[in-house]
Design a protein around this motif. Sequence first.
Motif, PDB file in Angstrom:
ATOM      1  N   GLY A 110       0.769  -1.238   0.000  1.00  0.00           N
ATOM      2  CA  GLY A 110       0.000   0.000   0.000  1.00  0.00           C
ATOM      3  C   GLY A 110       0.798   1.286   0.000  1.00  0.00           C
ATOM      4  O   GLY A 110       0.209   2.372   0.020  1.00  0.00           O
ATOM      5  N   TYR A 111       2.128   1.206  -0.057  1.00  0.00           N
ATOM      6  CA  TYR A 111       2.921   2.438  -0.015  1.00  0.00           C
ATOM      7  C   TYR A 111       2.717   3.284  -1.269  1.00  0.00           C
ATOM      8  O   TYR A 111       2.623   4.514  -1.195  1.00  0.00           O
ATOM      9  CB  TYR A 111       4.406   2.097   0.168  1.00  0.00           C
ATOM     10  CG  TYR A 111       4.687   1.383   1.463  1.00  0.00           C
ATOM     11  CD1 TYR A 111       4.772   2.092   2.659  1.00  0.00           C
ATOM     12  CD2 TYR A 111       4.841  -0.004   1.509  1.00  0.00           C
ATOM     13  CE1 TYR A 111       5.014   1.440   3.863  1.00  0.00           C
ATOM     14  CE2 TYR A 111       5.082  -0.663   2.704  1.00  0.00           C
ATOM     15  CZ  TYR A 111       5.165   0.068   3.874  1.00  0.00           C
ATOM     16  OH  TYR A 111       5.389  -0.583   5.065  1.00  0.00           O
ATOM     17  N   ARG A 112       2.643   2.633  -2.433  1.00  0.00           N
ATOM     18  CA  ARG A 112       2.424   3.396  -3.666  1.00  0.00           C
ATOM     19  C   ARG A 112       1.052   4.040  -3.680  1.00  0.00           C
ATOM     20  O   ARG A 112       0.901   5.222  -4.026  1.00  0.00           O
ATOM     21  CB  ARG A 112       2.580   2.481  -4.884  1.00  0.00           C
ATOM     22  CG  ARG A 112       4.018   2.221  -5.290  1.00  0.00           C
ATOM     23  CD  ARG A 112       4.107   1.400  -6.569  1.00  0.00           C
ATOM     24  NE  ARG A 112       3.665   0.034  -6.391  1.00  0.00           N
ATOM     25  CZ  ARG A 112       2.641  -0.527  -7.023  1.00  0.00           C
ATOM     26  NH1 ARG A 112       1.915   0.173  -7.868  1.00  0.00           N
ATOM     27  NH2 ARG A 112       2.328  -1.794  -6.806  1.00  0.00           N
ATOM     28  N   SER A 113       0.028   3.271  -3.351  1.00  0.00           N
ATOM     29  CA  SER A 113      -1.333   3.814  -3.414  1.00  0.00           C
ATOM     30  C   SER A 113      -1.511   4.974  -2.442  1.00  0.00           C
ATOM     31  O   SER A 113      -2.150   5.987  -2.778  1.00  0.00           O
ATOM     32  CB  SER A 113      -2.358   2.715  -3.126  1.00  0.00           C
ATOM     33  OG  SER A 113      -2.171   2.154  -1.838  1.00  0.00           O
ATOM     34  N   SER A 114      -0.947   4.855  -1.244  1.00  0.00           N
ATOM     35  CA  SER A 114      -1.072   5.942  -0.269  1.00  0.00           C
ATOM     36  C   SER A 114      -0.338   7.189  -0.740  1.00  0.00           C
ATOM     37  O   SER A 114      -0.816   8.317  -0.561  1.00  0.00           O
ATOM     38  CB  SER A 114      -0.523   5.497   1.091  1.00  0.00           C
ATOM     39  OG  SER A 114      -1.343   4.499   1.656  1.00  0.00           O
ATOM     40  N   ARG A 115       0.817   7.012  -1.348  1.00  0.00           N
ATOM     41  CA  ARG A 115       1.571   8.153  -1.856  1.00  0.00           C
ATOM     42  C   ARG A 115       0.824   8.840  -3.009  1.00  0.00           C
ATOM     43  O   ARG A 115       0.735  10.072  -3.054  1.00  0.00           O
ATOM     44  CB  ARG A 115       2.950   7.686  -2.313  1.00  0.00           C
ATOM     45  CG  ARG A 115       3.827   8.754  -2.942  1.00  0.00           C
ATOM     46  CD  ARG A 115       4.248   9.816  -1.954  1.00  0.00           C
ATOM     47  NE  ARG A 115       5.122  10.806  -2.598  1.00  0.00           N
ATOM     48  CZ  ARG A 115       5.518  11.938  -2.031  1.00  0.00           C
ATOM     49  NH1 ARG A 115       5.144  12.236  -0.797  1.00  0.00           N
ATOM     50  NH2 ARG A 115       6.310  12.774  -2.675  1.00  0.00           N
ATOM     51  N   ILE A 116       0.266   8.048  -3.915  1.00  0.00           N
ATOM     52  CA  ILE A 116      -0.498   8.627  -5.031  1.00  0.00           C
ATOM     53  C   ILE A 116      -1.680   9.424  -4.509  1.00  0.00           C
ATOM     54  O   ILE A 116      -1.927  10.563  -4.934  1.00  0.00           O
ATOM     55  CB  ILE A 116      -0.971   7.508  -5.990  1.00  0.00           C
ATOM     56  CG1 ILE A 116       0.228   6.884  -6.706  1.00  0.00           C
ATOM     57  CG2 ILE A 116      -1.969   8.053  -7.008  1.00  0.00           C
ATOM     58  CD1 ILE A 116      -0.100   5.604  -7.442  1.00  0.00           C
ATOM     59  N   ARG A 117      -2.417   8.829  -3.590  1.00  0.00           N
ATOM     60  CA  ARG A 117      -3.584   9.538  -3.050  1.00  0.00           C
ATOM     61  C   ARG A 117      -3.168  10.829  -2.350  1.00  0.00           C
ATOM     62  O   ARG A 117      -3.827  11.865  -2.505  1.00  0.00           O
ATOM     63  CB  ARG A 117      -4.345   8.620  -2.093  1.00  0.00           C
ATOM     64  CG  ARG A 117      -5.575   9.266  -1.463  1.00  0.00           C
ATOM     65  CD  ARG A 117      -6.392   8.256  -0.689  1.00  0.00           C
ATOM     66  NE  ARG A 117      -7.156   7.415  -1.581  1.00  0.00           N
ATOM     67  CZ  ARG A 117      -8.372   7.714  -2.030  1.00  0.00           C
ATOM     68  NH1 ARG A 117      -8.945   8.866  -1.682  1.00  0.00           N
ATOM     69  NH2 ARG A 117      -9.017   6.903  -2.825  1.00  0.00           N
ATOM     70  N   ALA A 118      -2.087  10.802  -1.599  1.00  0.00           N
ATOM     71  CA  ALA A 118      -1.625  12.011  -0.905  1.00  0.00           C
ATOM     72  C   ALA A 118      -1.257  13.106  -1.901  1.00  0.00           C
ATOM     73  O   ALA A 118      -1.572  14.288  -1.693  1.00  0.00           O
ATOM     74  CB  ALA A 118      -0.434  11.678  -0.015  1.00  0.00           C
ATOM     75  N   LEU A 119      -0.602  12.740  -2.992  1.00  0.00           N
ATOM     76  CA  LEU A 119      -0.227  13.728  -3.999  1.00  0.00           C
ATOM     77  C   LEU A 119      -1.450  14.285  -4.713  1.00  0.00           C
ATOM     78  O   LEU A 119      -1.514  15.485  -5.017  1.00  0.00           O
ATOM     79  CB  LEU A 119       0.746  13.103  -5.004  1.00  0.00           C
ATOM     80  CG  LEU A 119       2.127  12.739  -4.459  1.00  0.00           C
ATOM     81  CD1 LEU A 119       2.910  11.920  -5.485  1.00  0.00           C
ATOM     82  CD2 LEU A 119       2.907  13.995  -4.080  1.00  0.00           C
ATOM     83  N   LEU A 120      -2.433  13.442  -4.986  1.00  0.00           N
ATOM     84  CA  LEU A 120      -3.662  13.909  -5.632  1.00  0.00           C
ATOM     85  C   LEU A 120      -4.425  14.867  -4.723  1.00  0.00           C
ATOM     86  O   LEU A 120      -4.954  15.892  -5.179  1.00  0.00           O
ATOM     87  CB  LEU A 120      -4.547  12.718  -6.010  1.00  0.00           C
ATOM     88  CG  LEU A 120      -4.054  11.814  -7.136  1.00  0.00           C
ATOM     89  CD1 LEU A 120      -4.948  10.590  -7.248  1.00  0.00           C
ATOM     90  CD2 LEU A 120      -4.003  12.561  -8.474  1.00  0.00           C
ATOM     91  N   GLU A 121      -4.492  14.519  -3.447  1.00  0.00           N
ATOM     92  CA  GLU A 121      -5.266  15.337  -2.513  1.00  0.00           C
ATOM     93  C   GLU A 121      -4.549  16.628  -2.132  1.00  0.00           C
ATOM     94  O   GLU A 121      -5.163  17.547  -1.592  1.00  0.00           O
ATOM     95  CB  GLU A 121      -5.562  14.517  -1.253  1.00  0.00           C
ATOM     96  CG  GLU A 121      -6.507  13.345  -1.510  1.00  0.00           C
ATOM     97  CD  GLU A 121      -6.698  12.466  -0.289  1.00  0.00           C
ATOM     98  OE1 GLU A 121      -5.910  12.621   0.674  1.00  0.00           O
ATOM     99  OE2 GLU A 121      -7.621  11.627  -0.291  1.00  0.00           O
TER     100      GLU A 121
END
Length: 663
Positions: free
Chosen positions: A383-394
């Motif tokens: 889940g490290y990639r998905s969490s990082r992507i979501r943080a950058l989007l938000e």
Amino acid sequence: DLGGNLDDEVDRSLESATLSRQQIGQLYPRYPYAAHTPIVTQGAVVDGVYEQNASKGGTRLPRRPPFLLRSARALRGVRWASRGLSSLLGLATGDGLGSNAWAVSGRHTASGSPILANDPHLSASMPGTWYQMGLHCTTVSSACPFDVSGFTFAGLPGVVIGHNAHIAWGFTNVDPDVEDLYLEKLYRGDRYLYNGRKLPLVTRRESFRIAGEDEPVTITVRECRDGPLISDVGSDEAKVGRTAPVPASAPSRGRGYGVALRWTALQPGRTADALFGIDAARNFRQLHDAARTFEAPGQNIVYADVHGHIGYQATGRIPIRRTGQGDWPVPGWDPAYEWSDSYVPYDALPNVRDPKDGYVVTANQAVTRPRYPYYIGDSYDSGYRSSRIRALLEHKQGLTVQDMASIQLDDYSVLAEKLVPLLRSIPLPSPYYRQGQRVLGDWDFHQDSDSPGAAYFNVVWRRLLALTFHDQLPKAAWPDGGSRWWQVVLDLVKQPHDIFWDDIDTAGVRESRDDILRRALMQGRDEITSILSRDPSRWAWGELHTLTLRNQTLGSKGSPVAFLFNRGGYRLAGGGSLVDATSWDAAKGYGATSVPSMRMIVPLDDLDAARWINLTGASGHAFDGHYTDQTKLWAAGETLAWRFTRDAVRSSAADTLVLEPSR
């Protein structure tokens, strides 16, 4: 590449020879739901109607435990076959295979319309996996519904990933558990035991020619009800299962047990039909219906359309097991371990349209929360990639195509963020070694190709994995350094006196965490000095982390003409489990093994403004100008204009080939 968890089953069995169940559990930690959000956190929503389709059942709470294999010798033949096949086909192994895909609703974009992005992570290959193609009917109608463009496989009809005039879609791997190993009691005369009866194996002989050999090679393929006997590949079945412990009620071992593979992809399916349906779909309901026959490999479909909707649909033929969850090999002679006659119903697979937060983010993380009533698998990315992507989007409102491209290239290491403070706290004996710690102190945790900090950190990370685990694990199960090992080590550093820190080869000494970290820092400093320079200003991650594209036939090892067909030496940023997922295998070296095989970004307000890039080029001919004409752009993080409408394609065309039917 995307088959399932066969290697995990083998590794658990090999590890059980020397490790306890508790220790093996440490190496396969549960998905961290509290830290990383699954793809779907709400019920399925189709055309605005809430649907909780999944009925209770399946193998969420199996009534009996799995059958365990604890012998290091039991499955070496299977491991040999699995790794040999990967080597033959040029496939990456380990934790690096995966993908990123996300869709953002118009309320988060500058245009007010959705944007969809996708970059599948696959083995680095030559020619590349993908072929860029447009498929446009002269007149779009029900008889000829195709007006679509995107990425496909050379020779495969239809577009696999891309967009048409109405919708766009991308894929990531669901990582479902669709492979199981069965231990089989075999008898002379090609018979095997099932439910107290001796049944005949299905046996056939196959012949094929090998380049340079005068006579064809003939092999015997044997199958039972559970699948082909893959233990026959490369070794006699007596070498597999010869020493595997079995229950007291197990049949006599005789000459040894065989090992069969049961895999949903070995059954005929209609995935190509699903692709044609998706190519012609005009809305989420039509895509949902078309994906019903997308059976293998199970994929997460990320969706957006020109009307402002975004969505998600899981696909795949996922077995329901009568016993266990497919984590360990099971006895093929016992009907209790068979698969159910049915699979997880398609209408029960997770899907959502227009999630409330306006984001769909998939990066091989868990699909749903544990309360979901069916077992999909447990080999998810942590889940490290998905969490990082979501943080950058938000982080930003008014997202643009360029913002999406920047996110695809994000090389920030959460692992480094968490480990570096601990590494810097370890006392080292001389200024020479402490100089490496100072490099880490000046580092921003981004793994760009010129970064000295990324270079030193990854050398230390590789040494840390070797020092911690190589003494206690069989070589076939040595850590590759992917997201599972991130989670394992980040949990382990909280237990400074855990048995894994002890070097069992040092008699009379019990090492602790800090001892191993100190050795890793010092050995890492010596290694990077010997490879690159004593001067840290000359360290660069891209000097270690390079990409070599090997032609899968004429470029193989030992080929006298490999230099004509291979291309290499591309300096890369990124790394394993980063958004820019240029993965490498810590058990082997720093070279990239799997990479973003393509990148695409589709703004739904203007399809002619879409961007794409392929890993290699549009030709498989080594002496054609399009063999690798996109690779340097890809390595630099650039993309190319992706024209879609008829006028835009014609105005940008450099060459046109017209094929007309014979009169």
